[in-house]
Design an enzyme around this catalytic site. Structure first.
Site, PDB file in Angstrom:
ATOM      1  N   LYS A  92       0.809  -1.212   0.000  1.00  0.00           N
ATOM      2  CA  LYS A  92       0.000   0.000   0.000  1.00  0.00           C
ATOM      3  C   LYS A  92       0.849   1.272   0.000  1.00  0.00           C
ATOM      4  CE  LYS A  92      -4.189  -1.815   0.100  1.00  0.00           C
ATOM      5  NZ  LYS A  92      -5.082  -1.671  -1.069  1.00  0.00           N
ATOM      6  N   GLU A 114     -10.042   5.461   2.920  1.00  0.00           N
ATOM      7  CA  GLU A 114     -10.811   4.341   3.443  1.00  0.00           C
ATOM      8  C   GLU A 114      -9.829   3.229   3.752  1.00  0.00           C
ATOM      9  OE1 GLU A 114     -10.163   4.800   0.331  1.00  0.00           O
ATOM     10  OE2 GLU A 114      -9.478   2.813  -0.297  1.00  0.00           O
ATOM     11  N   SER A 380       1.815  -9.652  -0.858  1.00  0.00           N
ATOM     12  CA  SER A 380       1.462  -8.228  -0.797  1.00  0.00           C
ATOM     13  C   SER A 380       1.618  -7.633   0.590  1.00  0.00           C
ATOM     14  CB  SER A 380       0.033  -8.029  -1.297  1.00  0.00           C
ATOM     15  OG  SER A 380      -0.865  -8.813  -0.520  1.00  0.00           O
TER      16      SER A 380
END
Lengths: 402, 268
Positions: A92, A114, A380
């Site tokens: 991210k 969010e 990830s």
């Protein structure tokens, strides 16, 4: 000569994408699109992003061969692209640093985001602290309970976390609430969207910012001797997957496999496998696949993984599925948790439950292709945030014995 | 021309006042009560009723309407109930318009949605999350069915977009004077008058103002310069706070009468 599929600019990917939002947001989206179009060709922006990637995130991320895990994957050769080793523990951060820099460029002082599992919220709070931006994170109340430690992390970083109590109290409602905040405060506020979905320019912009995963991985694989037979990544909204696919899109020999969260199983109705079990519609600003009933009401999704628990998916994935360039496989909670357990025990790497879906896909594909295959799996995120949930799943907490 | 703009002409020019536009969602607290409440609003002085089919992800609505539509969906409301409400409002003598998020329209089929609206006696459709540049298919379907298309403009709307939006709107243009979601506000603010002026300059024949309006005084203030005054959240709140459906409808009647008096004293 076929056209390259890489770095497709949007706003449309085939019939998918676009911009379906209230008029009040159009000016802000135009401004953001314009700022991004200038930034992406501005060497100074690229250099600043590269510097942050190197000196702050810790890029390039390594790839790790996992032979003991691979024994369970039909003896195939399996490599992990280690986005879990990034600062803040997931992919991210790649996206957030770019969007935070862009926020500074357009002169806004406040960011909102969010978050589902909390990874994007933590990354945004991190970038906001680094770049001196006010930061508000919307998180479904159910997710604040599932991921209490990430709530604390965001607060420690100086962000305000607002639990969203409406609807299903998960990621989808957090996005609704963030859009409402943005409509109200658009003059001072930029919305740092976490995934490659939403209205244009987000799907293309987030993809571009996550593309570094596949650009690095492709070079790393070539240095090791050749392209992999397949690239696997988990898909919720689909940002790590699209970032993992993009540089491989024109390599026809490389299969691209997105692993969706099938929850209790697609046939039970309790799942989040949008491309497997959904159909075309409009949600959160773009046209894509959604889980919906016969009248277009969004259905509740279900997954053990908060980060994949979303009834929509990025529009470029819908397009890649439609043209057959990528495959999307459903992976159940149980399959993902088995892969979680395996990687932890065989390689000493605790994966995020989200990423465990991709690992489960690799176990299936490896068994299908056998020992000659080479698979690249994007890890990830790391599993630190999931320790309590995983321990409960495997009955490892003291109170579970009662 | 359209039924909606004919009606607005008759009210604006004939009666020398702004029209009163009242919103309620279908199915709150239940389908029967919501339709009875819409008819009561017409009897109390609503010229146009804005009928809201509930949608699971209402990004432009504040907490009061969010809660009401969530309750309506839990109660099993269907799109067919919206067309029933349109019929009832038409029979009661007001212009029925539907305010719908886009996905339910898309899933129903845009041509079919337009045809069903016309068959039920509806005048037009307001699309809060669909702008004309994203809604070419919808505009084509509505034109073919001779149905009005009402698009929104905001204080952030650029001159270029204002022209594009007003050109694609038929019936009226919906001006939101505040940045934000639906809900009552103490003051509606100066931006409202500016947005209405800009929309007129961009060629909108009729401009109605919504978001934030709740009292007779608001209605009187906005009625001075707008062609219509749109009230929503304040009315939903009355139904939400009532002890019984009948009490809610009685209180709604009272508030709509007040608002109707407000638009009548605006230009007195």
């Amino acid at each position: 000569m076929t056209e390259s599929l890489q770095q497709a600019p949007g706003p449309f990917f085939g019939a998918f994408g676009g911009r379906f939002v209230p008029e009040a947001l159009m000016a802000a989206l135009d401004e953001l699109t314009d700022a991004y179009d200038k930034a992406r060709v501005d060497p100074a922006f690229g250099q600043e992003l590269d510097r942050l990637a190197r000196d702050y995130t810790g890029r390039p991320s390594i790839i790790t061969e996992v032979p003991r895990f691979a024994r369970h994957a039909g003896g195939a050769t399996v490599y992990l692209k280690r986005e879990d080793l990034n600062h803040t523990g997931s992919h991210k951060i790649n996206n957030v640093l770019g969007q935070a820099l862009l926020t500074k460029r357009i002169g806004k002082t406040r960011v909102i985001a969010e978050t589902g599992a909390g990874q994007h919220g933590v990354a945004t709070a991190t970038a906001a602290a680094l770049m001196d931006l006010e930061c508000v994170i919307y998180m479904g109340e159910e997710d604040t309970e599932r991921q209490a430690l990430n709530v604390a992390r965001m607060r420690l970083l100086g962000a305000e976390v607002i639990p969203v109590k409406t609807g299903t109290r998960t990621l989808r409602d957090a996005i609704n609430e963030a859009f409402r905040d943005w409509v109200t405060n658009v003059e001072t506020t930029n919305y740092v969207f976490g995934t490659a979905a939403g209205p244009h320019p987000f799907p293309a912009m987030v993809r571009d910012l996550q593309r570094v995963i596949s650009v690095e991985a492709r070079e790393q694989m070539l240095a090791l001797g050749g392209l992999p037979d397949a690239v696997l990544a988990c898909v919720g909204g689909g940002s790590n997957a699209i970032g993992s696919f993009d540089a491989f899109l024109d390599d026809d020999s490389v299969r691209l496999i997105g692993c969706e969260a099938a929850g209790d199983g697609v046939d039970t109705g309790r799942h989040a496998a949008t491309l497997t079990g959904g159909r075309s519609g409009v949600l959160h600003g773009s046209r894509s696949y959604i889980l919906q009933d016969d009248e277009g009401q969004t259905m509740p999704s279900h997954s053990i993984s908060a980060g994949l628990d979303y009834p929509g998916v990025g529009p470029q994935h819908a397009y890649l599925a439609e043209i057959g360039r990528a495959e999307y496989w459903p992976v159940t909670d149980a399959e993902a948790m088995e892969a979680f357990r395996l990687l932890s025990r065989t390689e000493g790497i605790l994966p995020a439950i989200e990423s465990s879906h991709a690992l489960a896909g690799a176990l299936t594909l490896g068994r299908e292709l056998g020992p000659d295959a080479t698979l690249l799996v994007t890890l990830s995120g790391r599993g630190d945030k999931d320790v309590e949930q995983a321990a409960r799943w495997f009955d490892m907490l003291p109170e579970d014995g009662e | 021309m359209s039924a909606l703009s004919d009606r607005l002409d008759a009210i604006n020019d004939g009666e020398g006042r702004a029209a009163l536009v009242c919103y309620l969602p279908v199915g709150f607290p239940d389908v029967d009560t919501s339709i009875r409440a819409m008819v009561a609003m017409v009897e109390a002085g609503a010229d146009i009723v804005e009928i809201g089919p509930p949608y699971s992800d209402p990004v432009l609505d504040g907490p009061v309407i969010q809660l009401a539509v969530a309750r309506a969906l839990e109660g099993g409301v269907r799109l067919a109930d919206t067309f029933a409400a349109v019929r009832a409002v038409r029979e009661a003598g007001a212009e029925p318009v539907v305010m719908s998020y886009f996905n339910p329209m898309l899933q129903h089929g845009l041509d079919r949605f337009a045809a069903d609206m016309v068959a039920a006696g509806g005048s037009g459709v307001i699309t809060p999350d669909l702008t004309p540049d994203a809604g070419e298919d919808w505009v084509a379907a509505a034109r073919a069915a001779d149905l009005d298309t009402v698009f929104l403009v905001a204080p952030s709307t650029t001159t270029e977009r204002m022209h594009m939006t007003c050109a694609a709107s038929r019936g009226f243009v919906y001006a939101t004077p505040l940045m934000g979601v639906t809900g009552e506000r103490a003051q509606v603010g100066d931006a409202a008058e500016r947005v209405v002026r800009e929309a007129r300059e961009a060629g909108a024949p009729k401009v109605c103002v919504g978001v934030g309006v709740s009292t007779r005084e608001h209605a009187a203030e906005i009625g001075r310069y707008a062609d219509g005054v749109i009230v929503g959240t304040a009315l939903v709140r009355i139904l939400a706070e009532a002890a019984t459906p009948d009490e809610g409808i009685a209180a709604l009647r009272e508030r709509v009468s007040q608002l109707a008096a407000g638009v009548r004293e605006a230009r007195a």
